[in-house]
Design a protein around this motif. Structure first.
Motif, PDB file in Angstrom:
ATOM      1  N   MET A   1       0.779  -1.089   0.040  1.00  0.00           N
ATOM      2  CA  MET A   1       0.061  -0.082   0.236  1.00  0.00           C
ATOM      3  C   MET A   1       0.848   1.138   0.168  1.00  0.00           C
ATOM      4  SD  MET A   1      -3.126   1.004   2.742  1.00  0.00           S
ATOM      5  CE  MET A   1      -2.761   2.247   3.488  1.00  0.00           C
ATOM      6  N   THR A   2       0.378   2.167  -0.668  1.00  0.00           N
ATOM      7  CA  THR A   2       1.194   3.573  -0.839  1.00  0.00           C
ATOM      8  C   THR A   2       0.400   4.715  -0.352  1.00  0.00           C
ATOM      9  OG1 THR A   2       0.641   3.819  -3.083  1.00  0.00           O
ATOM     10  CG2 THR A   2       2.751   2.690  -2.584  1.00  0.00           C
ATOM     11  N   THR A   3       1.004   5.610   0.120  1.00  0.00           N
ATOM     12  CA  THR A   3       0.190   6.946   0.569  1.00  0.00           C
ATOM     13  C   THR A   3       0.778   8.113   0.104  1.00  0.00           C
ATOM     14  OG1 THR A   3       1.177   7.183   2.698  1.00  0.00           O
ATOM     15  CG2 THR A   3      -1.097   5.927   2.454  1.00  0.00           C
ATOM     16  N   ASP A   4       0.121   9.177   0.037  1.00  0.00           N
ATOM     17  CA  ASP A   4       0.575  10.419  -0.518  1.00  0.00           C
ATOM     18  C   ASP A   4       2.154  11.014   0.249  1.00  0.00           C
ATOM     19  OD1 ASP A   4      -0.874  13.250   1.123  1.00  0.00           O
ATOM     20  OD2 ASP A   4      -0.938  10.981   1.599  1.00  0.00           O
ATOM     21  N   THR A   5       2.894  11.779  -0.410  1.00  0.00           N
ATOM     22  CA  THR A   5       4.068  11.918   0.283  1.00  0.00           C
ATOM     23  C   THR A   5       3.815  13.468   1.138  1.00  0.00           C
ATOM     24  OG1 THR A   5       4.784  13.226  -1.536  1.00  0.00           O
ATOM     25  CG2 THR A   5       5.769  11.084  -1.567  1.00  0.00           C
ATOM     26  N   GLY A   6       2.626  13.874   1.152  1.00  0.00           N
ATOM     27  CA  GLY A   6       2.344  15.350   1.805  1.00  0.00           C
ATOM     28  C   GLY A   6       2.006  14.895   3.045  1.00  0.00           C
ATOM     29  N   GLY A   7       2.087  13.862   3.700  1.00  0.00           N
ATOM     30  CA  GLY A   7       1.840  13.719   5.162  1.00  0.00           C
ATOM     31  C   GLY A   7       0.216  13.329   5.577  1.00  0.00           C
ATOM     32  N   GLU A   8      -0.594  13.991   4.749  1.00  0.00           N
ATOM     33  CA  GLU A   8      -1.960  13.851   5.144  1.00  0.00           C
ATOM     34  C   GLU A   8      -2.719  12.274   4.976  1.00  0.00           C
ATOM     35  OE1 GLU A   8      -3.775  16.696   5.735  1.00  0.00           O
ATOM     36  OE2 GLU A   8      -2.214  17.940   5.647  1.00  0.00           O
ATOM     37  N   GLY A  12      -4.067   6.811  -1.602  1.00  0.00           N
ATOM     38  CA  GLY A  12      -3.368   5.595  -1.734  1.00  0.00           C
ATOM     39  C   GLY A  12      -3.753   4.571  -2.735  1.00  0.00           C
ATOM     40  N   SER A  13      -3.084   3.508  -2.595  1.00  0.00           N
ATOM     41  CA  SER A  13      -3.250   2.501  -3.741  1.00  0.00           C
ATOM     42  C   SER A  13      -2.931   1.036  -2.965  1.00  0.00           C
ATOM     43  CB  SER A  13      -2.637   2.447  -4.969  1.00  0.00           C
ATOM     44  OG  SER A  13      -1.087   2.204  -4.733  1.00  0.00           O
ATOM     45  N   ILE A  14      -3.598  -0.088  -3.229  1.00  0.00           N
ATOM     46  CA  ILE A  14      -3.559  -1.293  -2.744  1.00  0.00           C
ATOM     47  C   ILE A  14      -3.611  -2.313  -3.872  1.00  0.00           C
ATOM     48  CG2 ILE A  14      -5.971  -1.346  -2.192  1.00  0.00           C
ATOM     49  CD1 ILE A  14      -4.800  -3.018   0.493  1.00  0.00           C
ATOM     50  N   LYS A  15      -2.988  -3.328  -3.802  1.00  0.00           N
ATOM     51  CA  LYS A  15      -3.003  -4.617  -4.794  1.00  0.00           C
ATOM     52  C   LYS A  15      -4.053  -5.414  -4.427  1.00  0.00           C
ATOM     53  CE  LYS A  15       0.370  -4.607  -7.987  1.00  0.00           C
ATOM     54  NZ  LYS A  15       0.157  -4.340  -9.475  1.00  0.00           N
ATOM     55  N   VAL A  16      -5.049  -5.618  -5.155  1.00  0.00           N
ATOM     56  CA  VAL A  16      -6.070  -6.756  -4.995  1.00  0.00           C
ATOM     57  C   VAL A  16      -6.330  -7.644  -6.242  1.00  0.00           C
ATOM     58  CG1 VAL A  16      -8.518  -7.272  -4.492  1.00  0.00           C
ATOM     59  CG2 VAL A  16      -7.332  -4.916  -3.391  1.00  0.00           C
ATOM     60  N   ARG A  19      -4.443  -6.563  -9.231  1.00  0.00           N
ATOM     61  CA  ARG A  19      -5.100  -5.128  -9.750  1.00  0.00           C
ATOM     62  C   ARG A  19      -5.038  -4.316  -8.890  1.00  0.00           C
ATOM     63  NH1 ARG A  19     -10.409  -6.247 -12.807  1.00  0.00           N
ATOM     64  NH2 ARG A  19      -9.918  -4.572 -14.037  1.00  0.00           N
ATOM     65  N   THR A  20      -4.350  -3.036  -9.235  1.00  0.00           N
ATOM     66  CA  THR A  20      -4.283  -1.970  -8.411  1.00  0.00           C
ATOM     67  C   THR A  20      -5.572  -1.110  -8.198  1.00  0.00           C
ATOM     68  OG1 THR A  20      -1.930  -1.813  -9.090  1.00  0.00           O
ATOM     69  CG2 THR A  20      -2.829   0.123  -8.007  1.00  0.00           C
ATOM     70  N   VAL A  21      -5.973  -0.708  -6.814  1.00  0.00           N
ATOM     71  CA  VAL A  21      -6.965  -0.109  -6.621  1.00  0.00           C
ATOM     72  C   VAL A  21      -6.440   1.106  -5.850  1.00  0.00           C
ATOM     73  CG1 VAL A  21      -8.969  -0.090  -5.315  1.00  0.00           C
ATOM     74  CG2 VAL A  21      -8.419  -2.102  -6.332  1.00  0.00           C
ATOM     75  N   ASP A  22      -7.019   2.223  -6.573  1.00  0.00           N
ATOM     76  CA  ASP A  22      -6.553   3.578  -5.882  1.00  0.00           C
ATOM     77  C   ASP A  22      -7.800   4.198  -5.108  1.00  0.00           C
ATOM     78  OD1 ASP A  22      -3.979   3.679  -7.277  1.00  0.00           O
ATOM     79  OD2 ASP A  22      -5.000   4.178  -9.074  1.00  0.00           O
ATOM     80  N   TRP A  23      -7.373   5.117  -4.314  1.00  0.00           N
ATOM     81  CA  TRP A  23      -8.424   5.687  -3.421  1.00  0.00           C
ATOM     82  C   TRP A  23      -7.859   7.110  -2.825  1.00  0.00           C
ATOM     83  CZ3 TRP A  23      -6.775   7.146   1.544  1.00  0.00           C
ATOM     84  CH2 TRP A  23      -5.649   6.422   2.052  1.00  0.00           C
ATOM     85  N   GLU A  24      -8.661   7.932  -2.848  1.00  0.00           N
ATOM     86  CA  GLU A  24      -8.612   9.442  -2.420  1.00  0.00           C
ATOM     87  C   GLU A  24      -9.584   9.788  -1.352  1.00  0.00           C
ATOM     88  OE1 GLU A  24      -7.473  13.562  -4.401  1.00  0.00           O
ATOM     89  OE2 GLU A  24      -8.842  12.158  -5.530  1.00  0.00           O
ATOM     90  N   SER A  54      -6.920   1.540 -11.090  1.00  0.00           N
ATOM     91  CA  SER A  54      -6.005   2.308 -11.433  1.00  0.00           C
ATOM     92  C   SER A  54      -6.004   2.449 -13.215  1.00  0.00           C
ATOM     93  CB  SER A  54      -4.428   1.714 -11.171  1.00  0.00           C
ATOM     94  OG  SER A  54      -4.232   0.443 -11.836  1.00  0.00           O
ATOM     95  N   THR A  55      -6.735   1.578 -13.736  1.00  0.00           N
ATOM     96  CA  THR A  55      -6.891   1.471 -15.380  1.00  0.00           C
ATOM     97  C   THR A  55      -8.075   2.562 -15.670  1.00  0.00           C
ATOM     98  OG1 THR A  55      -8.442  -0.385 -15.097  1.00  0.00           O
ATOM     99  CG2 THR A  55      -6.300  -0.973 -15.470  1.00  0.00           C
TER     100      THR A  55
END
Length: 57
Positions: A1-8, A12-16, A19-24, A54-55
Motif C-alpha cells: 500500500m502507498t500513501t501520498d508524500t504530503g503527510g495527509e 493511496g493504492s493497494i493491490k487486490v 489489480r491496483t485499486v486507488d483511493w482518495e 488504476s486502469t
C-alpha cells in the motif's frame, strides 16, 4: 500500500488480485461546493472517498 508524500494520508493504492485499486479522500464544506475550512472539524466537513481501479484513472 502507498500513501501520498504530503503527510495527509488521504490518497493511496493497494493491490487486490493483481489489480491496483486507488483511493482518495476529499474534505468538503457542508454545502459540498468548496473545500472544508477545517478538515478536522466534523461540524464543518463532509468527507468523500473515491475508490477506482488504476486502469480507470
Amino acid at each position: 500500500m502507498t500513501t501520498d508524500t504530503g503527510g495527509e494520508h488521504d490518497v493511496g493504492s493497494i493491490k487486490v488480485n493483481n489489480r491496483t485499486v486507488d483511493w482518495e479522500i476529499n474534505y468538503y464544506n457542508k454545502d459540498l461546493d468548496d473545500e472544508s475550512p477545517d478538515s478536522t472539524d466534523p461540524q464543518q466537513t463532509t468527507r468523500h472517498m473515491t475508490v477506482l481501479l488504476s486502469t480507470e484513472y
